[in-house]
Design a protein around this motif. Structure first.
Motif, PDB file in Angstrom:
ATOM      1  N   GLN A  52       4.374  85.879  47.395  1.00 29.41           N
ATOM      2  CA  GLN A  52       5.472  85.757  48.389  1.00 29.41           C
ATOM      3  C   GLN A  52       7.174  85.289  47.267  1.00 29.41           C
ATOM      4  O   GLN A  52       7.745  86.806  46.988  1.00 29.41           O
TER       5      GLN A  52
ATOM      6  N   LEU B 162       2.242  93.271  50.749  1.00 25.18           N
ATOM      7  CA  LEU B 162       3.258  91.565  50.240  1.00 25.18           C
ATOM      8  C   LEU B 162       3.921  92.755  49.459  1.00 25.18           C
ATOM      9  O   LEU B 162       5.474  92.464  49.082  1.00 25.18           O
TER      10      LEU B 162
ATOM     11  N   TYR C 238       7.536  91.599  50.610  1.00 26.54           N
ATOM     12  CA  TYR C 238       8.641  91.140  49.422  1.00 26.54           C
ATOM     13  C   TYR C 238      10.367  91.751  48.427  1.00 26.54           C
ATOM     14  O   TYR C 238      10.695  91.557  47.594  1.00 26.54           O
TER      15      TYR C 238
ATOM     16  N   GLY D 193       6.576  82.797  55.426  1.00 33.39           N
ATOM     17  CA  GLY D 193       6.557  84.494  55.146  1.00 33.39           C
ATOM     18  C   GLY D 193       6.774  85.355  56.732  1.00 33.39           C
ATOM     19  O   GLY D 193       7.176  86.168  56.647  1.00 33.39           O
TER      20      GLY D 193
ATOM     21  N   GLU E 147       7.518  89.295  56.910  1.00 28.85           N
ATOM     22  CA  GLU E 147       6.531  90.849  56.885  1.00 28.85           C
ATOM     23  C   GLU E 147       6.292  91.045  57.927  1.00 28.85           C
ATOM     24  O   GLU E 147       5.781  92.660  58.166  1.00 28.85           O
TER      25      GLU E 147
END
Lengths: 285, 272, 274, 253
Positions: free
Chosen positions: A133, A185, A189, D111, D115
């Motif tokens: 992340q 991910l 991100y 997150g 996300e």
């Protein structure tokens, strides 16, 4: 014991021997012919890579290890080859300990074959732990600070291929080559927030799950297992090269037909015995 | 690279805010004692049946949380395990639990002990039956295969996170003639469980199953809240579908323009 | 006040060398030990609160960074995003320390077998032998000791890579026997799955295209070529089904995240006395 | 010795790899000691290499070097924080590990908002497909309808707080389960390909890398003797197996 019951109880060792034979023949013959069919997502992957500006860096992300070399290896090779062909610089980063060495070897082999130079045309950033992340976002903010050094601990500033890469604006595309769930991910991100094209090269197991992302444009192209690699090879002008991917695609054909036959045979036996059991005293489950 | 793409915008506040509200509200109201309804999951009645069968045959059962670590998936597997162990304790049937994660192993031991205590038969708890085999995927799998054969397992439960080894386990389970029940949120392994197990709890049903069995208010509330969340998403999609269809048919309408600039644009992704 | 604080800060952050460095490092470790000592003596009733607070703060960082992006009006930058690379480096390093956790269990298991000279003790012995030899050879290789790169590569490519990929490939055999024995059409559902699977299996490999090569490449009939049917299944019904699953996962992940972040989770593990 | 190994390393590597391959495949016939032994080699190497790689590639250059070589002494605090993981092995102070686990779980959980936005907003958007419009053929429209039917039916299957007593919801959910089977079938079909590829990879190795080595070795007499002995041993082992086995502890897979 009639023929059907016997069909249901072939010893598994016999099956193992048969599948080994079925697969060996195409591998020994090694047909060079590549698949004629090319899926849309493979074409789109090709188009995306062809459109990456030459002054931008492509990141090849390796999440695979020895277990899936057979699938992810050809994908890695064909993507690197295309990038070398085009003269687009790329950086390989491995999130798998062993994939670190494996992907470096592939790069080394192609480098020699295509007359390229390490550090100038490509770099390998070595193994990094997978805490993506903040790592991904941090990389987009300050590539040099998070990545710092390459596989041999050389500072990035001394490697011409990446010395000019500062932020996400200098990155042209990400190629994620993986046997596990790392796609989300990257999208969340890195590729999503900064609008960077993403090429996804999963093992075949995971490909079916990725179609929603292709439909929504979050993945710009995909190589579905080794078949995707074979199709891509055909696109970059290797239609008749006797590559592993091509040989594999024919061995797979044979294996698939064999397995379909087995399913049919197994079910014939099953239906027959079920009917017999119904006539008799029932039971079984 | 506009700023709105890197940080939250108004649509995020509205949509995610709504989802968070539903989930948290339902969790809180469930914990305050409100009764929430969860429908019955088809495979679950089979759980008790399977425990019964093992008892009849006088052979042990096997429960594995797969490769789950100390995560939500692993802990919910523990909730299901607790239910099964309690049932087994009632009939005096053994449950063997091979684990692949050193952290989850310690939790499993505690949970099993608690379950036997709850049924009032603490002496039945045998620490040897809760095992840590290896954190290596295939080393673990071959250990489970060995257990299946050696212990002549009558019933096998697979609940948790599974990867490529799923087929190896169920294939061997079939060889020893065990009744097999599986549940996993890992989509890629569901086909193999479906094909080789007697009952399979698929995808999100896994979470529902653990909530249903454990009757844990937080889990139940969360599940109900999630349903409302999904309804919200469906509503968004239906409204959006009408808007884009209208847009495709009558591009000049003012309503269409308004929808585009106040609603649809938040869900579109600029390419490259 | 702010000025002097800044001075102390820069003085502390200055790189040290030689003896000063050793003193500073030992000092830091000492302070750390003290800190851990204090943690050890925290009364049980505060422990849960501390864990909850730390979890909340951990989650707060990324949440705030995204939801409430604070912008510094003077520099026009986002401070929380700016420190991302530093946080990333910290997380990487600290996370690395956790990687050894599983090793402890392995050492215990194999150490016990070896000590007792128990059944199959040689397996435990080879575990330790290979563990240490590859680790040591790795470091020697990086130092450039003669002969070590080759020996390392024998262990690495000869054994490790080959063992891992072979073990993985065992599933190929299992899938064959399972396809034959386990994949029986027990119900309409199973049948549905098998038909979809068979078509996809054919569509993915070149032979599928050959089987229906007699159908025209364009026009209405072309839609019935195996590779087209297979591809349609992948991109249309499969895509819709996968998206439905994904939406469930989406809401589920949000709920899970919330429960962890706000320490709302309950159950055997979370309720245990700390 | 070292020089000899260094000189012949490529050939030795290939032979070791072939040996490992056969050792693992031997389990397909039956579980045996040979397999067990190589499994432990595998675990030992994998763990040992993990330690080496973690240090050489990350902790070394990102933690030790800045701290010791560049004098950034404050990195020592990272070790203190990292050591908190290991408190899980203490019965009394296990809770300290919960603090650091909490931090990492929190960081991961934080997150969720981003996300959800990055992953699923575009998917919600691309689910808003026009059912009709200019330039859309009947087939296109039909495809979109198929999409909606499957999406909504499958989603309805995963609703848990609504009773499925109502005939309409019951039918929809049942249909949803059927449609899900298509998705699972697709995964299954693709998986067969994936798994076979892995096996093909091993075969490629045996044929392309090991094959030539065997040819070279076959020219020497000692090799022929070794092979002869191995074949005899294998036959004896197989014959002994067919006799009623003694109390066997090995796993019969």
């Amino acid at each position: 014991m009639n023929i059907f019951t016997r069909l249901q109880t072939i010893d598994r060792r016999v099956l193992y021997l048969l599948i080994a034979l079925v697969i060996t023949v195409p591998l020994l013959v090694r047909p060079g012919r590549h698949p004629r069919v090319k899926f849309n997502e493979v074409r789109n992957a090709y188009k995306t890579i062809s459109n990456v500006p030459k002054d931008k860096l492509v990141i090849i992300s390796i999440t695979w290890g020895p277990g899936t070399t057979a699938e992810n290896g050809p994908q890695t090779e064909v993507m690197m080859r295309h990038l070398f062909q085009r003269g687009v610089k790329f950086a390989v980063v491995s999130w798998d300990q062993a994939g670190n060495e494996l992907s470096y070897e592939i790069g080394k082999k192609l480098e020699k074959e295509m007359g390229k130079k390490y550090g100038v045309d490509w770099v390998h950033l070595g193994y990094r732990v997978y805490y993506p992340q903040v790592v991904f976002r941090g990389m987009a903010q300050n590539f040099q600070k998070v990545m710092e050094y390459d596989k041999f601990h050389t500072p990035l500033s001394k490697l011409p291929a990446v010395s000019g890469v500062k932020t996400s604006k200098d990155i042209g595309a990400v190629i994620e080559i993986t046997p596990s769930g790392t796609l989300e991910l990257w999208i969340a991100y890195f590729n999503g927030p900064y609008r960077i094209p993403l090429i996804y090269c999963p093992t075949a197991v995971m490909a079916a799950e990725a179609y929603p992302y292709i439909d929504s444009g979050q993945i710009n192209g995909m190589l579905n297992g080794v078949i995707g690699a074979a199709q891509y090879e055909a696109l970059i002008g290797m239609q008749n090269a006797k590559t592993d991917a091509a040989a594999t695609s024919w061995a797979l054909s044979a294996a698939h037909i064999f397995i379909i036959l087995l399913i049919v045979v197994g079910n014939l036996g099953y239906l027959a015995t079920k009917r017999a059991a119904r006539g008799g005293n029932g039971g079984g489950r | 690279m506009g700023e709105s793409t890197v940080y939250a915008n108004i649509a995020v506040y509205v949509v995610e805010g709504l989802l968070v509200f539903f989930i948290v509200y339902k969790i809180i109201s469930a914990r305050r004692g409100r009764q929430l309804f969860i429908r019955r999951i088809p495979g679950l009645s089979a759980l008790d049946e399977a425990v019964g069968r093992a008892t009849e045959m006088g052979r042990p059962m096997l429960f594995t949380p797969g490769l789950s670590g100390l995560s939500i998936i692993g802990l919910q597997a523990m909730a299901i395990m607790s239910h099964i162990v309690k049932r087994a304790a009632k009939y005096g049937t053994r449950v063997i639990v091979p684990t692949a994660d050193p952290l989850l192993y310690t939790v499993a031991e505690e949970v099993a002990k608690d379950a036997y205590n709850a049924e009032g038969v603490p002496e039945q708890f045998n620490p040897e039956d809760i095992r840590y085999l290896s954190d290596n995927q295939f080393a673990w799998a071959s250990g489970v295969v060995g257990t299946l054969h050696r212990e002549k397992v009558a019933t096998a439960f697979y609940f948790g996170y599974y990867a490529a080894e799923s087929l190896i386990l169920t294939e061997n389970g079939q060889m020893v003639g065990a009744i097999q029940i599986a549940g996993t949120p890992t989509t890629t392994q569901i086909p193999f469980f479906l094909a080789s197990c007697d009952y399979t709890i698929i995808g999100d049903e896994y979470y529902a199953a653990s909530a249903y069995l454990s009757r844990e208010p937080t889990l139940l509330g969360s599940l109900v809240g999630q349903d409302y969340g999904k309804l919200t998403m469906i509503a968004l999609i239906i409204v959006g579908a009408i808007a884009v269809t209208l847009g495709a048919l009558y591009p000049d309408w003012t309503v269409v323009h308004w929808m585009q600039s106040h609603f649809l644009k938040y869900f579109q992704r600029g390419v490259g | 006040m702010g000025q002097s604080l800044h001075h102390i800060w820069t003085w502390l952050a200055m790189p040290r060398h030689g003896l000063a460095l050793a003193v500073f490092i030992i000092g830091a470790l000492g302070i750390g030990a003290l800190f851990l000592g204090i943690l050890c003596s925290v009364p049980a009733r505060f422990r849960k609160g501390i864990v909850m607070a730390v979890t909340f703060i951990g989650g707060l960082y990324l949440s705030l960074e995204f939801l409430v992006p604070y912008k510094n009006v003077h520099t026009g930058k986002y401070p929380l995003t700016e420190v991302m690379p530093t946080v990333a480096n910290l997380e990487i390093v600290i996370g690395c320390f956790a990687l050894l956790l599983g090793i402890w269990n392995l050492f215990q298991i194999h150490g016990k077998t070896l000590m007792k000279f128990g059944k199959d003790w040689y397996n435990s012995a080879i575990f330790f032998l290979t563990f240490f030899s590859i680790a040591i050879l790795g470091f020697l290789r990086d130092k450039g000791v003669h002969g070590t790169p080759e020996m390392f590569s024998i262990l690495f490519s000869g054994f490790l890579l080959s063992l891992q990929s072979t073990t993985f490939s065992l599933i190929a055999f299992y899938i064959v026997s399972a396809a034959y024995r386990a994949f029986r059409i027990r119900s309409a559902e199973a049948g549905f799955m098998m038909v979809a699977a068979t078509i996809i299996m054919l569509a993915l490999v070149p032979v599928g295209a050959l089987l229906t090569a007699w159908l025209p490449e364009t026009g209405f009939l072309s839609a019935f070529r195996l590779e087209r049917i297979g591809y349609w299944i992948l991109t249309s019904p499969n895509m819709a089904a996968q998206r439905a699953i994904a939406f469930g996962v989406a809401v589920g992940a949000l709920a899970t995240g919330l429960r962890i972040w706000l320490s709302l989770e309950r159950g055997s593990f979370f309720d245990r006395q700390l | 010795m070292v020089t000899w190994i260094a000189k012949n390393a490529p050939a030795i590597t290939i032979w070791c790899a072939a040996l490992s391959t056969f050792a693992i495949y031997s389990v397909l016939y039956a579980e045996n000691r040979f397999y067990r032994f190589f499994e432990h080699i595998f675990i030992g190497l994998a763990t040992g290499y993990g330690v080496y790689a973690t240090w050489a590639q990350i902790l070394g250059p990102k933690w030790w070097d800045p701290m010791v070589k560049q004098g950034q002494w404050y990195w020592a605090f990272a070790a203190v924080v990292g050591s908190m993981f290991y408190f899980m092995y203490s019965r009394k102070h296990a809770w300290i590990s919960r603090v650091i686990f909490g931090l990492f779980m929190g960081l991961a959980a934080g997150g969720m908002f981003r996300e959800f936005y990055e992953l699923y907003f575009p998917q919600i958007g691309s689910s808003m497909k026009p059912i009709a419009g200019h330039g859309m053929s009947v087939w296109d429209s039909l495809n979109v309808v198929v999409f909606y039917v499957i999406l909504l039916a499958c989603m309805s299957y995963f609703f848990f707080s609504f009773d499925h007593k109502n005939a309409a919801t019951k039918k929809t959910a049942a249909a949803g389960r059927w449609f899900l089977m298509i998705g699972f079938g697709a995964i299954f079909g693709a998986t067969v390909m994936g798994r076979m590829t892995l096996f093909i990879g091993r075969f490629n190795f045996l044929i392309n890398d090991w094959g030539p080595q065997v040819k070279i070795a076959w020219a020497t007499l000692p090799f022929k003797i070794v092979i002869g002995l191995a074949v005899v041993w294998l036959i004896v082992a197989l014959i002994r197996r067919t006799k009623p086995p003694k109390a066997k502890i090995a796993i019969e897979e």
